[in-house]
Design a protein around this motif. Structure first.
Motif, PDB file in Angstrom:
ATOM      1  N   CYS A  43     -11.056   1.266  -4.007  1.00 39.68           N
ATOM      2  CA  CYS A  43     -10.968   1.813  -2.643  1.00 39.68           C
ATOM      3  C   CYS A  43     -12.351   2.112  -2.087  1.00 39.68           C
ATOM      4  O   CYS A  43     -12.666   1.780  -0.942  1.00 39.68           O
ATOM      5  CB  CYS A  43     -10.102   3.076  -2.629  1.00 39.68           C
ATOM      6  SG  CYS A  43      -8.358   2.786  -2.963  1.00 39.68           S
ATOM      7  N   VAL A  51      -7.286  -3.603  -4.636  1.00 40.43           N
ATOM      8  CA  VAL A  51      -6.415  -2.554  -4.105  1.00 40.43           C
ATOM      9  C   VAL A  51      -4.985  -3.083  -4.026  1.00 40.43           C
ATOM     10  O   VAL A  51      -4.043  -2.418  -4.468  1.00 40.43           O
ATOM     11  CB  VAL A  51      -6.912  -2.042  -2.732  1.00 40.43           C
ATOM     12  CG1 VAL A  51      -5.890  -1.139  -2.067  1.00 40.43           C
ATOM     13  CG2 VAL A  51      -8.252  -1.316  -2.876  1.00 40.43           C
ATOM     14  N   ILE A  55      -1.952  -1.533  -6.280  1.00 37.05           N
ATOM     15  CA  ILE A  55      -0.780  -0.954  -5.621  1.00 37.05           C
ATOM     16  C   ILE A  55       0.484  -1.660  -6.109  1.00 37.05           C
ATOM     17  O   ILE A  55       1.484  -1.015  -6.428  1.00 37.05           O
ATOM     18  CB  ILE A  55      -0.906  -1.021  -4.086  1.00 37.05           C
ATOM     19  CG1 ILE A  55      -1.960  -0.015  -3.590  1.00 37.05           C
ATOM     20  CG2 ILE A  55       0.444  -0.744  -3.416  1.00 37.05           C
ATOM     21  CD1 ILE A  55      -2.289  -0.129  -2.116  1.00 37.05           C
ATOM     22  N   VAL A  61      -1.270   5.893  -4.801  1.00 36.40           N
ATOM     23  CA  VAL A  61      -2.063   5.917  -3.572  1.00 36.40           C
ATOM     24  C   VAL A  61      -2.315   7.333  -3.069  1.00 36.40           C
ATOM     25  O   VAL A  61      -3.175   7.543  -2.224  1.00 36.40           O
ATOM     26  CB  VAL A  61      -1.420   5.064  -2.455  1.00 36.40           C
ATOM     27  CG1 VAL A  61      -1.403   3.598  -2.833  1.00 36.40           C
ATOM     28  CG2 VAL A  61      -0.023   5.547  -2.123  1.00 36.40           C
ATOM     29  N   MET A  71      -7.650   8.527  -1.330  1.00 36.54           N
ATOM     30  CA  MET A  71      -7.924   7.087  -1.370  1.00 36.54           C
ATOM     31  C   MET A  71      -8.156   6.558   0.042  1.00 36.54           C
ATOM     32  O   MET A  71      -8.961   5.665   0.260  1.00 36.54           O
ATOM     33  CB  MET A  71      -6.780   6.322  -2.047  1.00 36.54           C
ATOM     34  CG  MET A  71      -6.528   6.719  -3.499  1.00 36.54           C
ATOM     35  SD  MET A  71      -7.972   6.559  -4.581  1.00 36.54           S
ATOM     36  CE  MET A  71      -8.570   8.251  -4.652  1.00 36.54           C
ATOM     37  N   LEU A  72      -7.479   7.162   1.011  1.00 41.37           N
ATOM     38  CA  LEU A  72      -7.673   6.804   2.417  1.00 41.37           C
ATOM     39  C   LEU A  72      -9.118   7.090   2.832  1.00 41.37           C
ATOM     40  O   LEU A  72      -9.755   6.262   3.489  1.00 41.37           O
ATOM     41  CB  LEU A  72      -6.694   7.621   3.255  1.00 41.37           C
ATOM     42  CG  LEU A  72      -6.186   7.055   4.562  1.00 41.37           C
ATOM     43  CD1 LEU A  72      -5.599   5.679   4.402  1.00 41.37           C
ATOM     44  CD2 LEU A  72      -5.166   8.001   5.170  1.00 41.37           C
ATOM     45  N   SER A  83      -8.027  -2.793   3.148  1.00 42.80           N
ATOM     46  CA  SER A  83      -7.653  -1.831   2.107  1.00 42.80           C
ATOM     47  C   SER A  83      -7.023  -0.592   2.731  1.00 42.80           C
ATOM     48  O   SER A  83      -6.035  -0.057   2.224  1.00 42.80           O
ATOM     49  CB  SER A  83      -8.871  -1.419   1.278  1.00 42.80           C
ATOM     50  OG  SER A  83      -9.328  -2.483   0.501  1.00 42.80           O
ATOM     51  N   LEU A  87      -3.243   0.894   2.012  1.00 43.49           N
ATOM     52  CA  LEU A  87      -3.014   2.284   1.598  1.00 43.49           C
ATOM     53  C   LEU A  87      -2.064   2.992   2.558  1.00 43.49           C
ATOM     54  O   LEU A  87      -1.124   3.664   2.123  1.00 43.49           O
ATOM     55  CB  LEU A  87      -4.340   3.040   1.514  1.00 43.49           C
ATOM     56  CG  LEU A  87      -5.268   2.618   0.383  1.00 43.49           C
ATOM     57  CD1 LEU A  87      -6.668   3.173   0.609  1.00 43.49           C
ATOM     58  CD2 LEU A  87      -4.723   3.067  -0.963  1.00 43.49           C
ATOM     59  N   GLN A  90       1.509   1.836   2.106  1.00 46.90           N
ATOM     60  CA  GLN A  90       2.112   2.364   0.890  1.00 46.90           C
ATOM     61  C   GLN A  90       2.381   3.861   1.020  1.00 46.90           C
ATOM     62  O   GLN A  90       3.418   4.353   0.570  1.00 46.90           O
ATOM     63  CB  GLN A  90       1.216   2.080  -0.319  1.00 46.90           C
ATOM     64  CG  GLN A  90       1.849   2.417  -1.632  1.00 46.90           C
ATOM     65  CD  GLN A  90       3.072   1.569  -1.953  1.00 46.90           C
ATOM     66  OE1 GLN A  90       3.240   0.466  -1.451  1.00 46.90           O
ATOM     67  NE2 GLN A  90       3.934   2.089  -2.792  1.00 46.90           N
TER      68      GLN A  90
END
Length: 138
Positions: A43, A51, A55, A61, A71-72, A83, A87, A90
């Motif tokens: 990430c 990524v 996932i 995540v 992770m964001l 990516s 994220l 998910q």
């Protein structure tokens, strides 16, 4: 190790450690002996292929780094749109709450100068995430 395509993707990513840490079945959210956490690293470095792979094979995540970054946030700092969208998709699918206003502002600001389609897709995705969260609460 997994199939040839996965091996090539791992090799091309520049992952600095043994590919076993990225194999299907590995815990991508667990630190390796050297301290690197594979999912955090992917990430943070904007490694979209990794990524996606992680996932698809169970990466969490909603995990946070040792210094408290989501992770964001890591993907945002890498300025990696793909990516970031993986994220977000998910996180939405798992029922995670949408980001707060400061993070939304950072997200929209980071991609406001890029391609209009990317910016519009991000805005629509954030609106959808809010709508889903409201529906789940009510």
């Amino acid at each position: 190790m997994s199939d040839w395509k996965t091996q090539q993707m791992i090799k091309a990513s520049g992952w600095p450690e043994t590919p076993d840490a990225l194999a299907i079945g590995a815990n991508f959210n667990q630190a390796t002996p050297s301290g690197l956490v594979p999912f955090h690293w992917a990430c943070e470095h904007g490694k979209t292929g990794l990524v996606r792979h992680m996932i698809a094979h169970g990466a969490n995540v909603a995990d946070v780094s040792a210094d408290g970054k989501s992770m964001l946030e890591l993907a945002l700092n890498a300025r990696d749109f793909q990516s970031l969208m993986l994220l977000i998709d998910q996180l939405k699918a798992t029922g995670a709450p949408p980001p707060g206003e400061p993070m939304k502002a950072r997200l929209t600001q980071a991609f406001s100068g890029g391609h209009p389609d990317a910016h519009n897709r991000l805005l629509q995705t954030l609106r959808d995430w809010e709508r889903i969260a409201r529906k789940n609460r009510g």
